[in-house]
Design a protein around this motif. Sequence first.
Motif, short mmCIF file in Angstrom:
data_model
loop_
_atom_site.label_atom_id
_atom_site.label_comp_id
_atom_site.label_asym_id
_atom_site.label_seq_id
_atom_site.Cartn_x
_atom_site.Cartn_y
_atom_site.Cartn_z
N ARG A 93 0.72 -1.68 -0.01
CA ARG A 93 0.15 0.08 -0.23
C ARG A 93 0.89 0.91 -0.02
O ARG A 93 1.36 1.62 1.05
CB ARG A 93 -0.82 -0.42 1.15
N GLU A 94 1.03 1.99 -0.95
CA GLU A 94 1.47 2.88 -1.17
C GLU A 94 1.28 4.14 0.26
O GLU A 94 -0.05 4.20 0.18
CB GLU A 94 1.13 3.82 -2.54
N ASN B 229 -1.98 6.04 -0.54
CA ASN B 229 -2.95 5.34 -0.44
C ASN B 229 -3.40 4.00 -0.69
O ASN B 229 -4.71 3.54 -0.53
CB ASN B 229 -4.08 5.65 1.60
N GLN B 230 -2.68 3.40 -2.01
CA GLN B 230 -3.25 2.97 -2.64
C GLN B 230 -2.82 0.86 -2.80
O GLN B 230 -1.76 1.63 -2.75
CB GLN B 230 -3.30 3.49 -4.43
N PRO B 231 -4.07 0.83 -2.67
CA PRO B 231 -2.89 -0.90 -2.80
C PRO B 231 -1.76 -1.21 -4.31
O PRO B 231 -2.92 -0.84 -5.35
CB PRO B 231 -4.20 -1.58 -2.40
#
Length: 737
Positions: free
Chosen positions: A65-66, A70-72
């Motif tokens: 998760r970046e 907050n993106q997977p």
Amino acid sequence: MDVDTESVTLVPLPTLPGIPPDPEDYTPHRNQQTPLILDNGSTHLRWGFATSTPRYGPNVIAKYRERKSNQPLMLFGDAVDVESGAKTQSRTPWEGDVLLNFDALENALDYAFVQLGIDAPSVDHPVLMTERLCSPVHSRALTSELMFEQYSVPSLAYCVDGVMSFYQNNHPVASAPSDTFSSDGIVVSFNTASTSVIPILNGKGILSHAKRIPWGASQSADYLLKLIQVKYPTFPTRVTATQSNWMFRTFCSVAPDYTSLLRSFEDPAVLRTSERIIQFPFVLPSTEEKTEEELARISEKRREQGKKLQEIAARNRIEKLAQKEKDLAYLLELRESKGEYGKKWINKLHSEGFDDDATLDETIKKLDSDVKKGKKKEAGGVGAGVAMDVDEPLEEPSFPLVDVPDADLDEDALKEKKKQKLLKAGFEARARARKEKEKEREEREREEKKEEEEREADLAGWSARLRSEQEALMTRIKDRARRKAALSDRKSAAAQARMKSIANLASDEKLTKKKRKGGGEDTFGADDADWAIYRKINTAAVSSDEDEDLAQLQLIEQKLLTHDPTFTSQQTHASIASQRSALLSAFKPMYEEGDVAGNTRIHLNTERWRVCEAWFSPGIAGVDSAGLGEVIQNILSRFSDDEKARLVNVNVFLSGTPTLIPGLVPRLHSTLRPLLPTETPIEIKRAEDPSLDAWKGMARFAQTDEFGRVGMTRAEYDEYGGERLKRWWGSNWNGGF
């Protein structure tokens, strides 16, 4: 330790992964049924269409998760190394040599198909995919289910990578992939977690005679890491698995004769020439350089602090001296007022903390002595006080009641007389001890003077005498240590002699009453030498002789160091006992404690060949398996002499990246030579491209007409199940039909 910096190899720093290439153009392959080749290795995944060049990357994925958005994310291959958090969550489809993690396999295949540009709802291409020799049917069933149910492939065929690499390197004509393949040979496939040996006759893999050894490149790298950890248990830097894998592929090699190589290492010079030095990163300690003004300021500050401490100590001494003078004046006044108290004098003494008059007198005497010493220290410094304390003669106390008859004394006086007798006996004992010490000191001074005269008259003779005494003492200490070590071995002569002495003590015949009456006596102990038997059989007790020898040896060495310029500290017993052997120093050189660079170096010598020797003798690494030579001998014994000659005479083919290890071909030749007749020639050939030849062979075979007959179709999958496959010359035979 001095090391040539040119011979030191630096550990490579981790590099950032490059930008992945753009996806291929799918237009030339759309609706063309172009075969799709998947070499699913446990280290690298290689994929591509049979008519194009392959793509490849590390077969590892990580779901991450970046942080900012907050993106997977799903990372594949080298991209896993970009984020440290992704490394801890990385997964590979393989567990050792078995395909188990099918979620990771699905993610890896998703990435591969995206890179190939496949934008259709299904993968409408026949697939040729690798699997391990003797792969479990459970792994094959789940792989087939993934390919047919998830990607809807029209057909799926499995093959063994080593056989396909042999096919690529032994095909008669490179431009004619449809020609009949009829080569003979033995394939030795070096994989990541195993090594396979497959015989091939007339172009057909005889999988019923194939064998697999549970030792591969990953086990070799792990074994090297364990050897380093044992050799350097307190290494300041953590050695990672990636670094041990790099050291294995860079510095390790195969010895033609491992036993002879170890014998040659008995010479420390040979061992040093064979070592490779690896320098790990280190940080030099920061040292602040101060100017002369700063150093002078610091020195002045220290002097001021020292003066303050001296003033505080002097003030404390003065205060203590004043308190002692006050206490002394009070006690003197108390003793003079004894007549005023009369019968209540004893109660007064008890209230002041004294038992009787003698205790009061002793306290007054001690306080008076302390006050005099303190005044002398204040007047003449510390040295005068110390000299007075040592050289001041003892004042003989008076004991007036000792010579008085008991009849003339009352009960209290008798008690006081008894106490004075004890005090007089103690004083006389101390006086005798002082005289004895004085006598010993005079005797020691005479001996020192005599020795000094001998040394001045003949320094060489004096030094030779002391050196001989030192040698005798060191020999005695070595013999004692050697005997102690021998007693720990119950089969040694010393241990057997000890047990014999114990048995003799236990078997001594006890005297009966008749013999005692007849005059028989047990005379054990009459001679002092009899008691030496207990020292002989008691190995745990510390010998007093050893302590005396060490003290005498230290004294002799101190004299030699002081007066003999040719005697150095390297010749002392402590230095000789702490010296390491030349062979041990060559095996693991020691650096000084402050050498930061030296203490972060690893010296590889015997480990370079020991790791690779596990392929031929897995027992040295704790693996209960036959080595390559024994496995090949077992396989050849199943064939006739004619077939055996065809297998070995044409070629022994080596496949896999570990075949690039130096010395592998000569060692395998020396291993096979005793197994075959002398007139049989042996040809050992390595794959031209050990990393990609398996994929290239699969791509070549996928363009032949035979490929269409070896794949499982969707209808056959629905009928027979995913664990079944069509048996052909390049596939496993378990579960085949």
